[in-house]
Design an enzyme around this catalytic site. Sequence first.
Site, PDB file in Angstrom:
ATOM      1  N   GLU A  93     104.759 -35.326  79.784  1.00  0.00           N
ATOM      2  CA  GLU A  93     105.560 -34.117  79.947  1.00  0.00           C
ATOM      3  C   GLU A  93     105.609 -33.327  78.670  1.00  0.00           C
ATOM      4  O   GLU A  93     105.605 -33.898  77.588  1.00  0.00           O
ATOM      5  CB  GLU A  93     107.012 -34.506  80.237  1.00  0.00           C
ATOM      6  CG  GLU A  93     107.190 -35.285  81.482  1.00  0.00           C
ATOM      7  CD  GLU A  93     108.566 -35.921  81.529  1.00  0.00           C
ATOM      8  OE1 GLU A  93     109.366 -35.730  80.596  1.00  0.00           O
ATOM      9  OE2 GLU A  93     108.817 -36.607  82.500  1.00  0.00           O
ATOM     10  N   CYS A 106     108.437 -28.810  73.102  1.00  0.00           N
ATOM     11  CA  CYS A 106     108.615 -30.239  72.810  1.00  0.00           C
ATOM     12  C   CYS A 106     107.413 -30.982  73.386  1.00  0.00           C
ATOM     13  O   CYS A 106     107.169 -30.927  74.589  1.00  0.00           O
ATOM     14  CB  CYS A 106     109.917 -30.700  73.458  1.00  0.00           C
ATOM     15  SG  CYS A 106     110.201 -32.467  73.344  1.00  0.00           S
ATOM     16  N   CYS A 113     106.182 -45.472  75.993  1.00  0.00           N
ATOM     17  CA  CYS A 113     106.570 -45.779  74.613  1.00  0.00           C
ATOM     18  C   CYS A 113     106.634 -47.292  74.474  1.00  0.00           C
ATOM     19  O   CYS A 113     107.132 -47.971  75.367  1.00  0.00           O
ATOM     20  CB  CYS A 113     107.931 -45.152  74.296  1.00  0.00           C
ATOM     21  SG  CYS A 113     108.419 -45.328  72.558  1.00  0.00           S
ATOM     22  N   CYS A 117     114.236 -48.341  73.574  1.00  0.00           N
ATOM     23  CA  CYS A 117     115.616 -47.982  73.291  1.00  0.00           C
ATOM     24  C   CYS A 117     116.381 -48.052  74.614  1.00  0.00           C
ATOM     25  O   CYS A 117     115.891 -47.566  75.636  1.00  0.00           O
ATOM     26  CB  CYS A 117     115.673 -46.586  72.692  1.00  0.00           C
ATOM     27  SG  CYS A 117     114.698 -46.476  71.167  1.00  0.00           S
ATOM     28  N   CYS A 120     117.053 -44.891  76.798  1.00  0.00           N
ATOM     29  CA  CYS A 120     115.960 -43.927  76.972  1.00  0.00           C
ATOM     30  C   CYS A 120     115.090 -44.305  78.154  1.00  0.00           C
ATOM     31  O   CYS A 120     114.647 -45.448  78.279  1.00  0.00           O
ATOM     32  CB  CYS A 120     115.105 -43.875  75.711  1.00  0.00           C
ATOM     33  SG  CYS A 120     113.624 -42.849  75.907  1.00  0.00           S
ATOM     34  N   CYS A 339     114.160 -36.454  78.928  1.00  0.00           N
ATOM     35  CA  CYS A 339     113.052 -37.339  78.614  1.00  0.00           C
ATOM     36  C   CYS A 339     112.664 -38.259  79.770  1.00  0.00           C
ATOM     37  O   CYS A 339     113.431 -39.098  80.201  1.00  0.00           O
ATOM     38  CB  CYS A 339     113.530 -38.172  77.415  1.00  0.00           C
ATOM     39  SG  CYS A 339     112.299 -39.120  76.589  1.00  0.00           S
TER      40      CYS A 339
HETATM   41  N1  SAH Z   1     110.423 -41.514  69.958  1.00  0.00           N
HETATM   42  C1  SAH Z   1     110.957 -40.479  69.149  1.00  0.00           C
HETATM   43  C2  SAH Z   1     110.831 -39.086  69.747  1.00  0.00           C
HETATM   44  C3  SAH Z   1     111.063 -38.941  71.219  1.00  0.00           C
HETATM   45  S1  SAH Z   1     112.697 -39.206  71.841  1.00  0.00           S
HETATM   46  C4  SAH Z   1     112.384 -40.779  68.822  1.00  0.00           C
HETATM   47  O1  SAH Z   1     112.960 -41.707  69.391  1.00  0.00           O
HETATM   48  O2  SAH Z   1     112.928 -40.088  67.953  1.00  0.00           O
HETATM   49  C5  SAH Z   1     113.545 -37.688  71.437  1.00  0.00           C
HETATM   50  C6  SAH Z   1     115.058 -37.828  71.321  1.00  0.00           C
HETATM   51  O3  SAH Z   1     115.683 -37.958  72.613  1.00  0.00           O
HETATM   52  C7  SAH Z   1     115.475 -39.063  70.529  1.00  0.00           C
HETATM   53  O4  SAH Z   1     116.499 -38.758  69.622  1.00  0.00           O
HETATM   54  C8  SAH Z   1     115.981 -39.960  71.634  1.00  0.00           C
HETATM   55  O5  SAH Z   1     116.819 -40.915  71.104  1.00  0.00           O
HETATM   56  C9  SAH Z   1     116.637 -39.001  72.564  1.00  0.00           C
HETATM   57  N2  SAH Z   1     116.874 -39.515  73.914  1.00  0.00           N
HETATM   58  C10 SAH Z   1     116.131 -40.397  74.611  1.00  0.00           C
HETATM   59  N3  SAH Z   1     116.676 -40.645  75.822  1.00  0.00           N
HETATM   60  C11 SAH Z   1     117.792 -39.886  75.893  1.00  0.00           C
HETATM   61  C12 SAH Z   1     118.789 -39.703  76.919  1.00  0.00           C
HETATM   62  N4  SAH Z   1     118.722 -40.335  78.087  1.00  0.00           N
HETATM   63  N5  SAH Z   1     119.790 -38.842  76.658  1.00  0.00           N
HETATM   64  C13 SAH Z   1     119.843 -38.171  75.472  1.00  0.00           C
HETATM   65  N6  SAH Z   1     118.938 -38.303  74.492  1.00  0.00           N
HETATM   66  C14 SAH Z   1     117.927 -39.164  74.690  1.00  0.00           C
HETATM   67 FE1  SF4 Z   2     110.538 -44.466  72.513  1.00  0.00          FE
HETATM   68 FE2  SF4 Z   2     112.561 -43.345  73.849  1.00  0.00          FE
HETATM   69 FE3  SF4 Z   2     113.067 -44.964  71.788  1.00  0.00          FE
HETATM   70 FE4  SF4 Z   2     112.006 -42.517  71.333  1.00  0.00          FE
HETATM   71  S1  SF4 Z   2     114.047 -42.943  72.210  1.00  0.00           S
HETATM   72  S2  SF4 Z   2     111.372 -44.491  70.433  1.00  0.00           S
HETATM   73  S3  SF4 Z   2     110.696 -42.314  73.175  1.00  0.00           S
HETATM   74  S4  SF4 Z   2     112.083 -45.571  73.744  1.00  0.00           S
END
Ligand code: SAH
Ligand code: SF4
Length: 352
Positions: A93, A106, A113, A117, A120, A339
Amino acid sequence: MPLVGLDPGGLAAVLAACGVPEAQRRMRARQLFRWIYARGAADFAAMTDLPAVLRERLAAEYSISRPEIVTERRSADGTVKWLLRFADGQEVESVFIPEADRGALCVSTQVGCTLSCSFCHTGTMPLVRNLTAGEILAQMLVARDRLEEWPTGRPDRRFTNLVVMGMGEPLFNYDNLAAALRIAMDPAGLDLSKRRITVSTSGVVPRIEQCGRELGTGLAVSLHAVRDELRDRLVPLNRKWNIASLLDACRRYPIRRRITFEYVMLKGVNDSDADARELVRLLRGIPAKVNLIPFNPWPGAVYACSTGDRVRAFAAIVEAGGIAAPIRLPRGRDILAACGQLKTASQRDRAA
Ligand code: SAH
Ligand code: SF4
Protein backbone atom coordinates in the site's frame (compact mmCIF):
# COMPACT_ATOMS: atom_id res chain seq x y z
CA MET A 1 13.73 -6.08 -17.48
CA PRO A 2 12.47 -3.07 -15.52
CA LEU A 3 14.41 0.20 -15.76
CA VAL A 4 12.68 1.93 -12.84
CA GLY A 5 15.16 1.82 -9.97
CA LEU A 6 18.27 2.32 -12.09
CA ASP A 7 20.44 5.40 -11.56
CA PRO A 8 22.33 7.14 -14.40
CA GLY A 9 25.17 4.61 -14.12
CA GLY A 10 22.76 1.68 -14.33
CA LEU A 11 20.99 3.23 -17.30
CA ALA A 12 24.35 3.81 -19.04
CA ALA A 13 25.08 0.09 -18.67
CA VAL A 14 21.71 -0.72 -20.26
CA LEU A 15 22.51 1.64 -23.12
CA ALA A 16 25.87 -0.04 -23.59
CA ALA A 17 24.05 -3.37 -23.88
CA CYS A 18 21.83 -1.75 -26.52
CA GLY A 19 24.88 -0.81 -28.57
CA VAL A 20 24.94 2.93 -27.84
CA PRO A 21 28.52 4.12 -28.52
CA GLU A 22 30.53 5.02 -25.45
CA ALA A 23 30.80 8.70 -26.37
CA GLN A 24 27.01 9.07 -26.30
CA ARG A 25 26.15 6.94 -23.31
CA ARG A 26 26.29 9.57 -20.59
CA MET A 27 24.16 12.00 -22.51
CA ARG A 28 21.63 9.33 -23.47
CA ALA A 29 21.53 8.01 -19.90
CA ARG A 30 20.73 11.52 -18.65
CA GLN A 31 17.95 11.84 -21.21
CA LEU A 32 16.50 8.48 -20.24
CA PHE A 33 16.77 9.34 -16.53
CA ARG A 34 14.79 12.56 -17.04
CA TRP A 35 12.16 10.82 -19.12
CA ILE A 36 11.57 8.20 -16.47
CA TYR A 37 11.80 10.15 -13.21
CA ALA A 38 11.16 13.81 -14.07
CA ARG A 39 8.69 13.52 -16.94
CA GLY A 40 6.98 10.31 -15.96
CA ALA A 41 7.13 8.58 -19.33
CA ALA A 42 5.50 5.17 -19.09
CA ASP A 43 6.27 4.32 -22.69
CA PHE A 44 9.50 4.53 -24.72
CA ALA A 45 7.62 5.89 -27.75
CA ALA A 46 7.21 9.21 -25.92
CA MET A 47 10.98 9.73 -25.74
CA THR A 48 11.19 11.70 -28.94
CA ASP A 49 14.74 12.97 -28.45
CA LEU A 50 16.10 9.40 -28.49
CA PRO A 51 16.82 7.78 -31.88
CA ALA A 52 13.93 5.64 -33.09
CA VAL A 53 16.08 2.51 -33.34
CA LEU A 54 17.15 2.90 -29.73
CA ARG A 55 13.56 3.38 -28.57
CA GLU A 56 12.57 0.20 -30.38
CA ARG A 57 15.46 -1.72 -28.90
CA LEU A 58 14.58 -0.52 -25.40
CA ALA A 59 10.90 -1.33 -25.87
CA ALA A 60 11.78 -4.85 -26.99
CA GLU A 61 13.90 -5.71 -23.97
CA TYR A 62 13.08 -3.33 -21.13
CA SER A 63 10.05 -1.88 -19.41
CA ILE A 64 9.06 1.24 -17.51
CA SER A 65 5.56 0.04 -16.81
CA ARG A 66 3.89 0.61 -13.45
CA PRO A 67 2.71 -1.97 -10.97
CA GLU A 68 -0.94 -2.85 -11.31
CA ILE A 69 -3.29 -0.64 -9.28
CA VAL A 70 -5.51 -3.19 -7.52
CA THR A 71 -7.59 -0.55 -5.78
CA GLU A 72 -7.58 3.21 -5.49
CA ARG A 73 -9.68 4.77 -2.78
CA ARG A 74 -10.22 8.48 -2.36
CA SER A 75 -11.41 9.67 1.02
CA ALA A 76 -13.72 12.61 1.60
CA ASP A 77 -10.78 14.39 3.28
CA GLY A 78 -8.64 14.09 0.15
CA THR A 79 -6.54 11.13 1.29
CA VAL A 80 -5.85 8.67 -1.53
CA LYS A 81 -4.80 5.11 -0.89
CA TRP A 82 -3.48 2.67 -3.44
CA LEU A 83 -3.05 -1.05 -3.24
CA LEU A 84 -0.38 -1.99 -5.78
CA ARG A 85 0.49 -5.42 -7.14
CA PHE A 86 3.97 -6.20 -8.42
CA ALA A 87 4.93 -8.67 -11.11
CA ASP A 88 5.22 -11.59 -8.65
CA GLY A 89 1.73 -10.94 -7.28
CA GLN A 90 2.89 -9.39 -4.00
CA GLU A 91 0.98 -6.33 -2.87
CA VAL A 92 1.77 -3.21 -0.88
CA GLU A 93 0.00 0.00 0.00
CA SER A 94 0.86 3.62 -0.38
CA VAL A 95 -1.15 6.57 0.87
CA PHE A 96 -1.20 10.22 -0.19
CA ILE A 97 -2.17 12.63 2.58
CA PRO A 98 -2.84 16.19 1.42
CA GLU A 99 -2.61 19.20 3.68
CA ALA A 100 -3.30 22.86 3.02
CA ASP A 101 0.07 23.82 1.53
CA ARG A 102 1.76 20.46 0.96
CA GLY A 103 1.11 16.76 0.73
CA ALA A 104 2.96 13.67 1.85
CA LEU A 105 3.14 10.34 0.14
CA CYS A 106 3.63 7.46 2.54
CA VAL A 107 5.48 4.55 0.91
CA SER A 108 6.10 0.94 1.90
CA THR A 109 9.52 -0.72 1.89
CA GLN A 110 8.63 -4.37 2.49
CA VAL A 111 5.78 -6.76 1.80
CA GLY A 112 4.66 -7.33 5.38
CA CYS A 113 7.18 -6.84 8.19
CA THR A 114 9.52 -9.21 10.00
CA LEU A 115 8.93 -7.36 13.25
CA SER A 116 5.70 -7.93 15.10
CA CYS A 117 4.77 -4.87 17.06
CA SER A 118 1.71 -5.98 18.98
CA PHE A 119 -0.49 -2.99 17.98
CA CYS A 120 0.41 -3.06 14.27
CA HIS A 121 -1.55 -4.87 11.62
CA THR A 122 1.34 -5.15 9.17
CA GLY A 123 3.25 -7.19 11.73
CA THR A 124 0.60 -9.92 11.51
CA MET A 125 1.07 -10.43 7.76
CA PRO A 126 2.84 -13.65 6.97
CA LEU A 127 4.46 -12.93 3.62
CA VAL A 128 7.60 -10.88 3.78
CA ARG A 129 10.10 -9.78 1.22
CA ASN A 130 12.04 -6.62 0.66
CA LEU A 131 10.86 -4.29 -2.07
CA THR A 132 13.42 -3.48 -4.75
CA ALA A 133 14.55 0.12 -5.25
CA GLY A 134 12.36 0.15 -8.36
CA GLU A 135 9.31 -0.99 -6.40
CA ILE A 136 9.85 1.73 -3.79
CA LEU A 137 10.19 4.34 -6.57
CA ALA A 138 7.22 2.93 -8.47
CA GLN A 139 4.95 3.97 -5.60
CA MET A 140 6.08 7.57 -6.16
CA LEU A 141 5.61 7.31 -9.93
CA VAL A 142 2.08 5.96 -9.49
CA ALA A 143 1.23 8.83 -7.14
CA ARG A 144 2.52 11.39 -9.66
CA ASP A 145 0.59 9.62 -12.44
CA ARG A 146 -2.66 9.52 -10.53
CA LEU A 147 -2.35 13.05 -9.11
CA GLU A 148 -1.46 14.20 -12.65
CA GLU A 149 1.70 15.96 -11.52
CA TRP A 150 4.13 15.39 -14.39
CA PRO A 151 6.58 16.80 -15.17
CA THR A 152 8.00 16.99 -11.69
CA GLY A 153 8.94 20.35 -10.18
CA ARG A 154 5.64 22.00 -11.02
CA PRO A 155 5.03 24.87 -8.60
CA ASP A 156 1.46 23.73 -7.94
CA ARG A 157 2.36 20.14 -7.14
CA ARG A 158 0.62 18.62 -4.14
CA PHE A 159 2.97 15.65 -3.66
CA THR A 160 5.80 17.64 -2.03
CA ASN A 161 6.83 15.43 0.88
CA LEU A 162 7.73 11.81 1.31
CA VAL A 163 7.37 9.74 4.46
CA VAL A 164 8.78 6.24 4.58
CA MET A 165 6.19 4.97 7.02
CA GLY A 166 4.17 2.41 5.11
CA MET A 167 4.45 -1.34 5.46
CA GLY A 168 7.76 -2.75 6.61
CA GLU A 169 10.85 -1.62 8.48
CA PRO A 170 12.81 0.69 6.14
CA LEU A 171 16.16 0.23 7.85
CA PHE A 172 15.95 -3.55 7.33
CA ASN A 173 15.92 -2.80 3.59
CA TYR A 174 18.46 -0.02 3.75
CA ASP A 175 20.36 -0.49 0.47
CA ASN A 176 17.24 -0.53 -1.69
CA LEU A 177 15.76 2.37 0.26
CA ALA A 178 18.96 4.38 -0.19
CA ALA A 179 19.06 3.71 -3.94
CA ALA A 180 15.41 4.77 -4.28
CA LEU A 181 15.82 7.91 -2.17
CA ARG A 182 18.90 9.06 -4.09
CA ILE A 183 16.84 9.01 -7.28
CA ALA A 184 13.86 10.62 -5.52
CA MET A 185 16.13 13.45 -4.30
CA ASP A 186 17.94 13.98 -7.61
CA PRO A 187 16.98 17.37 -9.09
CA ALA A 188 16.92 15.66 -12.50
CA GLY A 189 14.73 12.92 -11.02
CA LEU A 190 11.70 13.26 -8.76
CA ASP A 191 13.30 16.36 -7.23
CA LEU A 192 12.07 15.85 -3.66
CA SER A 193 14.20 17.80 -1.21
CA LYS A 194 15.87 15.75 1.53
CA ARG A 195 14.39 18.27 3.94
CA ARG A 196 10.98 17.00 2.90
CA ILE A 197 11.73 13.31 3.33
CA THR A 198 11.35 11.46 6.63
CA VAL A 199 12.33 7.86 7.32
CA SER A 200 10.50 6.14 10.16
CA THR A 201 12.13 3.32 12.10
CA SER A 202 11.05 1.16 14.97
CA GLY A 203 14.65 1.36 16.21
CA VAL A 204 17.27 -0.35 14.05
CA VAL A 205 20.01 1.35 16.04
CA PRO A 206 23.10 0.41 13.95
CA ARG A 207 21.58 1.93 10.78
CA ILE A 208 20.30 5.21 12.18
CA GLU A 209 23.49 7.24 12.01
CA GLN A 210 24.32 5.81 8.56
CA CYS A 211 20.91 6.85 7.26
CA GLY A 212 21.49 10.44 8.37
CA ARG A 213 25.05 10.62 7.13
CA GLU A 214 24.44 9.04 3.71
CA LEU A 215 20.96 10.32 2.89
CA GLY A 216 20.53 13.45 5.00
CA THR A 217 16.82 12.84 5.47
CA GLY A 218 14.74 13.49 8.55
CA LEU A 219 14.20 10.79 11.14
CA ALA A 220 11.08 9.53 12.87
CA VAL A 221 11.36 7.01 15.67
CA SER A 222 8.48 4.79 16.76
CA LEU A 223 8.98 5.04 20.50
CA HIS A 224 5.51 4.23 21.90
CA ALA A 225 6.71 3.47 25.43
CA VAL A 226 9.03 5.02 28.01
CA ARG A 227 9.94 1.86 29.97
CA ASP A 228 11.82 -1.09 28.51
CA GLU A 229 9.52 -3.63 30.12
CA LEU A 230 6.53 -2.17 28.23
CA ARG A 231 8.40 -1.36 25.03
CA ASP A 232 9.67 -4.96 24.91
CA ARG A 233 6.04 -6.01 24.56
CA LEU A 234 4.84 -3.29 22.18
CA VAL A 235 7.93 -3.12 19.93
CA PRO A 236 9.76 -6.44 20.32
CA LEU A 237 12.86 -5.05 18.59
CA ASN A 238 13.42 -3.25 21.89
CA ARG A 239 14.79 -6.52 23.31
CA LYS A 240 17.68 -6.14 20.92
CA TRP A 241 18.16 -2.37 21.10
CA ASN A 242 16.63 -0.84 24.21
CA ILE A 243 15.35 2.66 24.84
CA ALA A 244 18.70 3.98 26.13
CA SER A 245 20.63 2.75 23.07
CA LEU A 246 17.91 4.05 20.74
CA LEU A 247 17.97 7.53 22.29
CA ASP A 248 21.78 7.50 22.15
CA ALA A 249 21.58 6.89 18.41
CA CYS A 250 19.11 9.79 18.17
CA ARG A 251 21.56 12.08 19.99
CA ARG A 252 24.20 11.16 17.43
CA TYR A 253 21.90 11.68 14.43
CA PRO A 254 23.95 13.96 12.18
CA ILE A 255 21.09 15.97 10.68
CA ARG A 256 20.13 19.21 12.36
CA ARG A 257 16.40 18.76 12.17
CA ARG A 258 14.00 17.88 14.93
CA ILE A 259 13.51 14.15 15.35
CA THR A 260 9.90 13.04 15.40
CA PHE A 261 9.00 10.55 18.11
CA GLU A 262 5.88 8.62 17.27
CA TYR A 263 3.74 7.60 20.19
CA VAL A 264 0.61 5.57 19.60
CA MET A 265 -1.98 6.22 22.30
CA LEU A 266 -3.13 2.92 23.78
CA LYS A 267 -5.85 3.11 26.40
CA GLY A 268 -4.61 2.17 29.85
CA VAL A 269 -1.29 0.90 28.46
CA ASN A 270 1.09 3.81 27.79
CA ASP A 271 -1.07 6.90 28.27
CA SER A 272 -0.72 7.93 31.94
CA ASP A 273 0.47 11.28 33.28
CA ALA A 274 3.56 9.52 34.65
CA ASP A 275 4.33 8.18 31.16
CA ALA A 276 4.08 11.69 29.75
CA ARG A 277 6.43 13.10 32.41
CA GLU A 278 8.93 10.31 31.83
CA LEU A 279 8.78 10.99 28.09
CA VAL A 280 9.76 14.61 28.70
CA ARG A 281 12.64 13.48 30.90
CA LEU A 282 13.91 10.93 28.35
CA LEU A 283 13.89 13.38 25.45
CA ARG A 284 15.78 16.09 27.30
CA GLY A 285 18.68 17.30 25.15
CA ILE A 286 17.30 15.87 21.90
CA PRO A 287 15.73 18.31 19.42
CA ALA A 288 12.41 16.51 19.41
CA LYS A 289 8.79 16.64 18.46
CA VAL A 290 6.28 14.04 19.63
CA ASN A 291 3.50 12.90 17.31
CA LEU A 292 0.64 11.50 19.32
CA ILE A 293 -1.11 8.98 17.09
CA PRO A 294 -4.58 7.78 18.01
CA PHE A 295 -4.47 3.97 17.84
CA ASN A 296 -6.14 2.80 14.66
CA PRO A 297 -8.07 -0.33 15.56
CA TRP A 298 -8.07 -3.39 13.32
CA PRO A 299 -10.05 -6.65 13.60
CA GLY A 300 -8.51 -8.79 16.32
CA ALA A 301 -6.42 -6.06 17.94
CA VAL A 302 -6.21 -6.31 21.72
CA TYR A 303 -5.82 -2.55 22.23
CA ALA A 304 -8.19 0.40 22.25
CA CYS A 305 -7.45 4.03 21.58
CA SER A 306 -7.08 6.34 24.57
CA THR A 307 -9.97 8.73 25.10
CA GLY A 308 -9.77 12.20 23.61
CA ASP A 309 -9.48 13.72 27.10
CA ARG A 310 -6.58 11.41 27.98
CA VAL A 311 -4.74 12.21 24.75
CA ARG A 312 -5.17 15.95 25.38
CA ALA A 313 -3.98 15.66 28.99
CA PHE A 314 -0.94 13.67 27.84
CA ALA A 315 -0.19 16.25 25.15
CA ALA A 316 -0.46 19.09 27.67
CA ILE A 317 2.19 17.54 29.92
CA VAL A 318 4.59 17.00 27.03
CA GLU A 319 4.01 20.54 25.78
CA ALA A 320 4.56 21.94 29.26
CA GLY A 321 7.91 20.15 29.18
CA GLY A 322 8.87 22.25 26.16
CA ILE A 323 8.29 19.62 23.46
CA ALA A 324 5.75 20.09 20.67
CA ALA A 325 3.19 17.29 20.85
CA PRO A 326 0.63 17.56 18.06
CA ILE A 327 -2.21 15.06 18.10
CA ARG A 328 -2.37 13.46 14.68
CA LEU A 329 -5.80 13.48 13.14
CA PRO A 330 -6.90 10.10 11.92
CA ARG A 331 -6.96 10.56 8.16
CA GLY A 332 -8.90 8.55 5.66
CA ARG A 333 -10.77 6.47 8.23
CA ASP A 334 -13.52 5.97 5.65
CA ILE A 335 -11.09 4.27 3.24
CA LEU A 336 -9.26 2.17 5.84
CA ALA A 337 -6.07 4.20 5.49
CA ALA A 338 -4.50 2.68 8.60
CA CYS A 339 -1.42 0.59 8.12
CA GLY A 340 -2.27 -2.73 6.51
CA GLN A 341 -6.02 -2.45 6.50
CA LEU A 342 -6.76 -2.04 2.83
CA LYS A 343 -4.56 -4.96 1.86
CA THR A 344 -6.35 -7.21 4.31
CA ALA A 345 -9.77 -5.99 3.17
CA SER A 346 -8.87 -6.75 -0.43
CA GLN A 347 -7.65 -10.25 0.46
CA ARG A 348 -10.83 -10.85 2.44
CA ASP A 349 -12.99 -9.71 -0.48
CA ARG A 350 -11.18 -12.03 -2.83
CA ALA A 351 -11.39 -14.96 -0.44
CA ALA A 352 -15.13 -14.45 -0.04
N1 SAH B 1 8.24 0.11 10.50
C1 SAH B 1 8.41 1.51 10.64
C2 SAH B 1 7.59 2.34 9.67
C3 SAH B 1 6.19 1.88 9.37
S1 SAH B 1 4.99 1.96 10.67
C4 SAH B 1 8.12 1.91 12.05
O1 SAH B 1 7.62 1.10 12.83
O2 SAH B 1 8.42 3.06 12.39
C5 SAH B 1 4.54 3.69 10.71
C6 SAH B 1 3.99 4.16 12.05
O3 SAH B 1 2.64 3.70 12.26
C7 SAH B 1 4.80 3.65 13.23
O4 SAH B 1 5.03 4.67 14.17
C8 SAH B 1 3.87 2.60 13.79
O5 SAH B 1 4.20 2.34 15.10
C9 SAH B 1 2.53 3.20 13.58
N2 SAH B 1 1.41 2.26 13.66
C10 SAH B 1 1.39 0.96 13.30
N3 SAH B 1 0.18 0.40 13.53
C11 SAH B 1 -0.59 1.39 14.04
C12 SAH B 1 -1.96 1.43 14.47
N4 SAH B 1 -2.76 0.37 14.41
N5 SAH B 1 -2.43 2.61 14.93
C13 SAH B 1 -1.62 3.71 14.97
N6 SAH B 1 -0.34 3.72 14.57
C14 SAH B 1 0.18 2.57 14.12
FE1 SF4 C 1 6.81 -3.42 11.36
FE2 SF4 C 1 4.45 -2.38 12.08
FE3 SF4 C 1 6.40 -2.61 13.88
FE4 SF4 C 1 6.62 -0.77 11.91
S1 SF4 C 1 5.06 -0.79 13.55
S2 SF4 C 1 8.20 -2.22 12.64
S3 SF4 C 1 5.60 -1.89 10.22
S4 SF4 C 1 5.35 -4.33 12.84
